[in-house]
Design a protein around this motif. Structure first.
Motif, PDB file in Angstrom:
ATOM      1  N   VAL A 100       0.851  -1.269   0.036  1.00 35.49           N
ATOM      2  CA  VAL A 100      -0.066   0.009  -0.037  1.00 35.49           C
ATOM      3  C   VAL A 100       0.666   1.201  -0.128  1.00 35.49           C
ATOM      4  N   GLY A 101       2.229   1.350  -0.173  1.00 31.77           N
ATOM      5  CA  GLY A 101       2.976   2.349  -0.203  1.00 31.77           C
ATOM      6  C   GLY A 101       4.066   2.299   0.769  1.00 31.77           C
ATOM      7  N   GLY A 102       4.711   3.334   1.002  1.00 30.50           N
ATOM      8  CA  GLY A 102       5.990   3.508   1.736  1.00 30.50           C
ATOM      9  C   GLY A 102       6.725   4.590   1.535  1.00 30.50           C
ATOM     10  N   THR A 103       7.993   4.601   2.000  1.00 29.11           N
ATOM     11  CA  THR A 103       8.851   5.992   1.947  1.00 29.11           C
ATOM     12  C   THR A 103      10.254   5.338   2.106  1.00 29.11           C
ATOM     13  N   GLU A 104      11.312   6.387   1.750  1.00 27.17           N
ATOM     14  CA  GLU A 104      12.732   6.156   1.824  1.00 27.17           C
ATOM     15  C   GLU A 104      13.260   6.785   3.163  1.00 27.17           C
ATOM     16  N   ILE A 105      14.156   5.910   3.733  1.00 25.83           N
ATOM     17  CA  ILE A 105      14.865   6.492   4.782  1.00 25.83           C
ATOM     18  C   ILE A 105      16.199   7.197   4.195  1.00 25.83           C
ATOM     19  N   GLU A 106      16.289   8.535   4.419  1.00 24.40           N
ATOM     20  CA  GLU A 106      17.364   9.115   3.692  1.00 24.40           C
ATOM     21  C   GLU A 106      18.590   9.952   4.638  1.00 24.40           C
ATOM     22  N   ILE A 107      19.756  10.046   3.917  1.00 23.89           N
ATOM     23  CA  ILE A 107      20.790  10.575   4.746  1.00 23.89           C
ATOM     24  C   ILE A 107      20.280  12.051   4.383  1.00 23.89           C
ATOM     25  N   THR A 108      19.979  12.908   5.646  1.00 20.17           N
ATOM     26  CA  THR A 108      19.950  14.264   5.354  1.00 20.17           C
ATOM     27  C   THR A 108      20.766  15.214   5.132  1.00 20.17           C
ATOM     28  N   GLY A 109      22.070  15.051   5.431  1.00 15.67           N
ATOM     29  CA  GLY A 109      23.034  16.049   5.195  1.00 15.67           C
ATOM     30  C   GLY A 109      23.052  16.941   6.193  1.00 15.67           C
ATOM     31  N   ALA A 110      22.443  16.775   7.327  1.00 15.74           N
ATOM     32  CA  ALA A 110      22.636  17.914   8.224  1.00 15.74           C
ATOM     33  C   ALA A 110      24.094  17.934   9.201  1.00 15.74           C
ATOM     34  N   LYS A 111      24.582  19.017   9.162  1.00 17.36           N
ATOM     35  CA  LYS A 111      26.038  19.097   9.679  1.00 17.36           C
ATOM     36  C   LYS A 111      25.957  19.335  11.231  1.00 17.36           C
ATOM     37  N   VAL A 112      27.019  18.920  11.844  1.00 17.51           N
ATOM     38  CA  VAL A 112      26.963  18.957  13.320  1.00 17.51           C
ATOM     39  C   VAL A 112      27.996  19.995  13.516  1.00 17.51           C
TER      40      VAL A 112
END
Length: 456
Positions: A361-373
């Motif tokens: 019925v669908g879904g989504t991706e788990i992404e690397i956001t690129g947030a900087k620490v």
């Protein structure tokens, strides 16, 4: 590079945790019973997820007629610019029959105008001319059609022309046409053209007069004065008819944030419109769209617990566009999630796919956001929980630049103080020595005076 490897490793650890923790309590799964229709083959697919909400013999092959032109238009917008000039050859004019806009040999039109002719007026000569222009030649374009269909997972399809005129080797299925439509709707130019109700082609080198076009799809316009099939949620589609194919129809509709694709084949007019409306009404009344990022609380808690720093954006997150489709009687938590690791991707580390009632019925991706620490950020010892102390957690942040400046200032002040100390010390020492010398000189003078006085 080392930090990215570390983050990727931690992210994959989160994927592993999700595979354990995303185990919902199973509930009774209910899928609404679909309506009865007259057509021999039909499908309704949700556009963003590819979820099949209804199907009837959707994989049976049949002649598509002019809904073939959906693929022709998709390849044209993917492989050409709208302002390119298309020349109508002798074959384009004389090897096509049926619906058209009466073009002449060596007539020149822009690709944009050809696409309007193709999708609104179902002009067969425009389909042939587009094929010759986009491909190296006509046969090359046919190969492009079949290759692109395979790329999209269309296993029931073999195209043999770009317009849909009768050909025993030109076959597809309702499912494949819905799949092609799903891909085409991602293209803004395609959406713009199929949703256009009326269009005027300007004069050309062969036609001094303008050519007026009206979209043949009666759920979008009152074509031929017939407004009985107008559907307020329709955003476009494509009609088709040949004597061997019967009536075929691909229709797109939007309501409550949900975009549906309905394809019916082997119909008898006007049942292709009646069945399409029945299927749309059934799906809009019984199903709804859920955004995964907004409702997947199990995933969100895992992310919060695995953040590296407080007050920092997580370095992985859910794609905010991913959705699932469920019956309105079901809750989001009734869908069963499955997390799959994705390899060989720099942006995506995994997918969450949901099933319900035996359907994907669908879904989504788990992404690397690129947030900087933030650099040089340090945390104090963990303070007692807010509930126990009434105090909020605080983070002590020290900027090294200020520390260095402070240390240099202290050294400078210490140097100045040390210099002053030695200057004062030396001043009194010199003064003491001068005083001693003065006293010694006076003593010598007194001794000489006494000696002189004694002699006298």
């Amino acid at each position: 590079m080392k930090r990215r490897r570390k983050w990727t490793g931690l992210a994959l650890g989160i994927v592993s945790l999700l595979q354990i923790n995303l185990l919902p309590v199973q509930a009774e799964e209910y899928w609404p019973e679909g309506p009865q229709i007259e057509g021999e083959s039909a499908i309704v697919m949700e556009a963003s997820t590819g979820t099949v909400l209804y199907e009837k013999n959707s994989h049976e092959q049949s002649y598509p007629a002019s809904i073939t032109k959906i693929m022709t238009a998709l390849l044209a917008v993917e492989n050409s610019n709208l302002d390119e000039e298309v020349v109508f050859s002798k074959n384009a004019v004389y090897k096509t029959e049926g619906s058209g806009i009466s073009r002449d040999v060596d007539e020149v039109m822009s690709m944009e105008e050809c696409l309007y002719g193709l999708m609104l007026a179902s002009a067969n000569e425009c389909g042939y001319a587009i094929a010759e222009h986009v491909g190296k030649d006509y046969e090359d374009f046919i190969n492009m059609m079949n290759t692109r269909a395979k790329e999209m997972g269309c296993n029931d399809t073999h195209f043999n022309n770009p317009h849909g005129l009768p050909d025993e080797e030109h076959l597809t299925s309702a499912y494949d046409i819905a799949t092609i439509s799903k891909e085409a709707l991602k293209n803004d130019i395609f959406r713009m053209i199929v949703s256009t109700k009326r269009h005027t082609i300007p004069p050309t080198n062969k036609h001094e007069e303008e050519t007026y076009l009206v979209n043949h799809h009666k759920m979008l316009t009152n074509y031929q004065g017939d407004s009985s099939h107008l559907y307020e949620y329709c955003i476009g589609g494509k009609t088709g008819y040949t004597s061997v194919a019967g009536s075929t129809l691909a229709t797109y509709a939007e309501k409550d944030g949900m975009t549906l694709i309905c394809v019916v084949t082997r119909e008898q007019a006007p049942n292709h419109y009646l069945d399409t409306r029945t299927l749309f009404d059934y799906c809009f009344e019984n199903f709804q769209l859920w955004n995964v990022a907004e409702h997947e609380n199990s995933y969100d808690s895992e992310i919060r617990e695995n953040k590296i720093f407080e007050n920092e954006e997580s370095f992985v997150g859910l794609n905010e566009e991913g959705c699932i489709v469920l019956p309105k009687a079901a809750a989001f938590t009734d869908a069963v999630p499955e997390v799959e690791e994705v390899k060989d991707s720099k942006e995506v580390i995994g997918n969450i796919r949901y099933t319900y009632a035996g359907r994907v019925v669908g879904g989504t991706e788990i992404e690397i956001t690129g947030a900087k620490v933030s650099e040089f950020t340090f945390r104090k010892q963990k303070e007692p929980e807010t509930e126990k102390t009434g105090k909020e957690k605080k983070v002590l942040k020290i900027n090294v630049k200020y520390i260095i400046v402070g240390v240099l200032a202290v050294i400078l002040l210490a140097g100045i103080g040390f210099g002053i100390y030695h200057f004062v010390d030396n001043y009194y020492l010199i003064k003491y020595k001068l005083e001693c010398r003065r006293q010694q000189k006076m003593s010598f003078k007194e001794i000489k005076f006494r000696k002189r006085k004694h002699r006298k």
